[in-house]
Design an enzyme around this catalytic site. Structure first.
Site, PDB file in Angstrom:
ATOM      1  N   SER A  56       0.846  -1.193   0.000  1.00 35.39           N
ATOM      2  CA  SER A  56       0.000   0.000   0.000  1.00 35.39           C
ATOM      3  C   SER A  56       0.877   1.237   0.000  1.00 35.39           C
ATOM      4  CB  SER A  56      -0.881   0.008   1.258  1.00 35.39           C
ATOM      5  OG  SER A  56      -1.529   1.261   1.409  1.00 35.39           O
ATOM      6  N   TYR A  81      -1.254  -1.383  10.018  1.00 31.15           N
ATOM      7  CA  TYR A  81      -1.295  -1.444   8.558  1.00 31.15           C
ATOM      8  C   TYR A  81      -0.007  -0.891   7.963  1.00 31.15           C
ATOM      9  CZ  TYR A  81      -3.460  -1.282   3.909  1.00 31.15           C
ATOM     10  OH  TYR A  81      -3.777  -1.480   2.580  1.00 31.15           O
TER      11      TYR A  81
END
Length: 266
Positions: free
Chosen positions: A150, A162
């Protein structure tokens, strides 16, 4: 037919509830359209089967497989299933990831349980899936692994788990690339930016109690290219390139698919 006669495992080939198409489903459909036989893996078998049905409707070949990617034994069974069906594995596409939906939070609010969950889904699954395909690919002296990280890994992102796990995925992919190049195996990582997918938009709409249109508008405004988020098809097209022979001399690369967000500085 850039992937004719190849066998691909797409981990995360279903999708969460919401509008549009997710990165994993779009990639499974794209691989199948280009001639691959695709094992569509998801923790939600019904959603994986929906992807398979979409592929079959277009004349492609696919099968659904249910797996909890946090369990090593189930990842091993996934790979064994692909080999039993089609005799080889040419492509591994790791597309699972969770942030807010997994309880991710800023540092002062994160819990041990949420961190463990996000690490298991985002990073551990990627490592053990690779562990089980690498011996097969080494024997074949060929293979392509594509991991979906990401833009959160290299830009500001408020939630701890994350960002940390998606950053680690980049380093792991680079390690895969240099340790397996001699076997003809390539490993690359894609960094999606702001995407209009069910997981990204609909999850935030539910979590922050906003309309989908509000979340969509807020995210669109942050994208330099045309002021519009990308879609799952943008990630799928990048994955297709990296899986194909057109990328035959490309390994260890981190590829942003982000509408220009990563070129902003300061």
């Amino acid at each position: 037919m850039r992937l004719k006669d190849r066998v691909a495992i797409v981990v995360g080939a279903g999708q969460s509830p919401g509008e549009g198409i997710g990165n994993g489903r779009a990639t499974a459909l794209t691989f199948a359209r280009e001639g691959a036989r695709v094992l569509c893996v998801d923790h939600n078998l019904t959603s994986a089967q929906e992807t398979v049905d979409m592929i079959a409707a277009k004349g492609g070949t696919a099968a659904a497989f249910e797996a909890d990617v946090t369990r090593n034994a189930e990842l091993k069974a996934m790979v064994s299933d692909a080999v039993a069906r089609w005799g080889r594995v040419d492509i591994l596409h790791n597309n699972v990831g969770v942030s807010i939906a997994g309880g991710d939070a800023e540092l002062l609010d994160i819990t041990e349980e949420a961190l463990d969950r996000c690490v298991a889904i985002n990073l551990k699954s990627c490592i053990f899936a690779a562990k089980h395909v690498i011996p097969i690919m080494r024997q074949q002296m060929s293979g392509a692994i594509i991991n979906i990280s990401s833009m959160a890994a290299i830009t500001t992102y408020p939630y701890v788990a994350y960002k940390a796990t998606k950053s680690a995925m980049i380093s792991f992919t680079e390690q895969l690339a240099y340790q397996n190049a001699q076997y003809g195996i390539r490993a690359n990582v894609i960094l999606p930016g702001l995407m209009n997918t069910p997981m990204a938009v609909d999850t935030r709409a539910r979590e922050f109690k906003k309309s989908r249109a509000e979340v969509e508008a807020e995210r669109d405004a942050k994208v330099p290219l045309r002021g519009k988020m990308g879609t799952g098809w943008d990630v799928a097209n990048a994955a297709l390139f990296l899986a194909s022979d057109e990328a035959g001399f490309i390994t260890g690369v981190t590829l942003p698919v982000d509408g220009g967000a990563s070129v902003r500085r300061g």
